[in-house]
Design an enzyme around this catalytic site. Structure first.
Site, mmCIF file in Angstrom:
data_model
loop_
_atom_site.group_PDB
_atom_site.id
_atom_site.type_symbol
_atom_site.label_atom_id
_atom_site.label_comp_id
_atom_site.label_asym_id
_atom_site.label_seq_id
_atom_site.Cartn_x
_atom_site.Cartn_y
_atom_site.Cartn_z
ATOM 1 C CG HIS A 36 70.159 63.424 81.815
ATOM 2 N ND1 HIS A 36 71.095 63.434 82.997
ATOM 3 C CD2 HIS A 36 69.820 64.796 81.879
ATOM 4 C CE1 HIS A 36 71.212 64.578 83.561
ATOM 5 N NE2 HIS A 36 70.502 65.428 82.703
ATOM 6 N N GLY A 37 67.921 61.334 78.683
ATOM 7 C CA GLY A 37 67.529 60.397 77.556
ATOM 8 C C GLY A 37 68.577 59.148 77.393
ATOM 9 C CG ASP A 38 72.359 60.510 77.406
ATOM 10 O OD1 ASP A 38 72.035 60.756 78.559
ATOM 11 O OD2 ASP A 38 73.650 60.942 77.092
ATOM 12 C CD GLU A 39 72.610 60.114 82.487
ATOM 13 O OE1 GLU A 39 71.914 60.041 83.886
ATOM 14 O OE2 GLU A 39 73.254 60.984 82.287
ATOM 15 C CG ASN B 91 69.047 67.008 86.809
ATOM 16 O OD1 ASN B 91 68.058 67.413 87.946
ATOM 17 N ND2 ASN B 91 70.342 66.751 87.390
ATOM 18 C CG HIS C 220 70.861 60.685 87.129
ATOM 19 N ND1 HIS C 220 70.795 61.730 86.085
ATOM 20 C CD2 HIS C 220 69.772 60.984 87.845
ATOM 21 C CE1 HIS C 220 69.738 62.610 86.439
ATOM 22 N NE2 HIS C 220 69.249 62.414 87.772
ATOM 23 C CE1 TYR D 121 77.619 67.852 86.776
ATOM 24 C CE2 TYR D 121 78.894 66.243 87.723
ATOM 25 C CZ TYR D 121 77.834 66.564 86.954
ATOM 26 O OH TYR D 121 76.902 65.776 86.771
ATOM 27 C CD GLU E 189 75.228 60.094 88.285
ATOM 28 O OE1 GLU E 189 75.341 59.402 87.138
ATOM 29 O OE2 GLU E 189 74.824 61.571 88.108
#
Length: 468
Positions: free
Chosen positions: A107-110, A168, A208, A268, A290
């Protein structure tokens, strides 16, 4: 002024399509096109830009050329190479050893994974001659590190790629028919899928941000409800996830996630995820890690995050040789390695052996008894029972040919796919043909002598021919 900037952006983008030389300018523009936003400036401060990352990867390759190889598995939507660092004592060579991969920045913002994986690579380079764990990894594993799967998303400071697609969620899904058209998938997704077709990874992990937990399959459920839904290797995945969590400075102390681990579907449900696809189609046990509560923490926190995750990352890579059952599969008649597969009684999952050396690496949770079964087309299966403690167990299988007609046919088909074994059977067939030619020539010789003998005795009454 805005119109001028927009026209300049279009001009540079088109020039990058028409000429490779314009690519760097486009990359820098993508990285800087949000620079007027003070939050973006503060967020990215101290992090490597895509250009910085590319240079860091290449610098690592030059500095550690004796234990590394740099290659690309493809390009992003905007043409940025997806660089990989392979670390091994024989980089690029095929060996009977397990392979592991780390992937960051899905993910680009991670972006923490971008930084952490570079730190890991350089730490291994600096310590593989003096640290036992680093030495074990370099000498016994082929470690592949992809720091950024989503460089375009990073440049745009957003989750999705340049097409604003969540990578993802872009893989084929086992529960619902989605993303089944390979040509319609994102180039970053296709690059991962092609990579796994070309290389067999024993295990892997994606990095992540936004929580502190080790997540394991399955990631979804049949009815899209939030329930615990374990895969066939649920116990093994919980063992791997717990190993990471308990090696971490504080992940296992989480009040939100018991023991610092969680089943994806229970957390989730997601669909089209990389983790499940790796397990089903790649024969690869993958965790989703994470590693920071904040998706984009301040850069001054990166050294601390690295120290908290270092031993966990090293232990996870080392697990592919330190635990489970490993070995090779051979043919009893030729003594050569034969491509086959390994299954464990009671676990509905198959691990294929390597093509060149027929080596297998089957990760399993320790502290249990397992029945290990080896099979190959055209050969009789064999099984053995092992008690797996904390250390790995080595079991080589020597399979006997299946002498049935169907087994010989299947064995011939299988052996055509392996170079050295194919030569053996071609030589065997040539020898049979040569023998038949000799026999036929001998029979012709006898027939000719019989004819001459008959002509010499024409006055004798003919004898009756008998067919048996």
């Amino acid at each position: 002024m805005k119109l001028i900037l927009f026209l300049l952006y279009i001009s540079l983008t088109l020039s990058s399509v028409l000429s490779r030389g314009g690519l760097s300018a486009t990359r820098l523009l993508l990285e800087e096109n949000h620079s007027h936003n003070s939050d973006s400036i503060d967020k990215a401060k101290g992090y490597m830009t895509n250009y910085d990352l590319e240079q860091a990867v290449k610098d690592f390759g030059r500095r550690c050329s004796n234990i590394s190889r740099i290659y690309s598995i493809g390009k992003s939507v905007n043409g940025f190479p997806l660089w990989v660092m392979e670390i091994s004592d024989k980089p690029g060579a095929e060996e009977p050893e397990p392979a592991f991969k780390f992937i960051g920045n899905v993910h680009g913002d991670e972006p923490v994974g971008r930084e952490i994986t570079l730190l890991l690579a350089n730490w291994l380079c600096d310590n593989h001659m003096k640290d036992p764990l680093a030495k074990l990894i370099v000498e016994n594993v082929h470690l592949h590190i992809l720091p950024s799967l989503n460089p375009d998303g990073f440049a745009l400071k957003r989750r999705g790629n340049a097409n604003n697609i969540d990578l993802n969620r872009d893989f084929p899904d086992q529960f619902f028919p989605m993303n089944n058209d390979e040509d319609a998938r994102q180039p970053e997704t296709r690059a991962i899928m092609t990579w796994l077709r070309e290389m067999h990874f024993t295990a892997s992990a994606t990095l992540h941000g936004g929580a502190l937990v080790a997540n394991y399959p399955w990631d979804g459920t049949h009815d899209k409800r939030r329930n615990y839904y374990g895969c066939p290797d649920d116990q093994t995945f919980k063992f791997l996830a717990s190993s990471y969590s308990h090696s971490h400075r504080n992940m296992s102390l989480s009040k939100e996630f018991h023991g610092g681990i969680i089943n994806g579907a229970f957390w989730y449900p997601i669909y089209g995820g990389m983790q499940d696809w790796n397990y089903i189609h790649g024969g690869c046990l993958e965790l989703t890690l994470e590693i920071s509560d904040d998706k984009w923490p301040n850069a001054n926190e990166l050294p601390t995050i690295w120290e908290y995750n270092k031993i966990s990352m090293l232990n996870l890579v080392a697990s592919v040789v330190k635990t489970g059952v490993h070995g090779r599969i051979f043919s009893s008649d030729s003594g050569r390695p034969i491509p086959g597969s390994i299954t464990i009684k009671g676990i509905n999952y198959m691990v294929k052996s390597g093509r060149a050396f027929a080596d297998y690496h089957r990760l399993l949770a320790p502290g249990k008894k397992y029945e290990v079964i080896a099979s190959a087309p055209g050969y009789k299966s064999k099984s053995t029972t092992i008690w797996l403690e904390e250390e790995a167990v080595t079991v080589d299988f020597i399979l006997d040919p299946d002498e049935t007609l169907e087994g010989n046919l299947l064995r011939s088909i299988c052996d055509c796919g392996s170079g050295v074994t194919t030569k053996f059977y071609w030589r065997f067939h040539i020898e049979i043909c040569f023998f038949l030619v000799i026999v036929l020539a001998f029979l012709c010789f006898l027939l000719k002598r019989r004819t001459l003998f008959t002509l010499g005795k024409q006055r004798q009454p003919p004898k009756r021919s008998v067919m048996i």
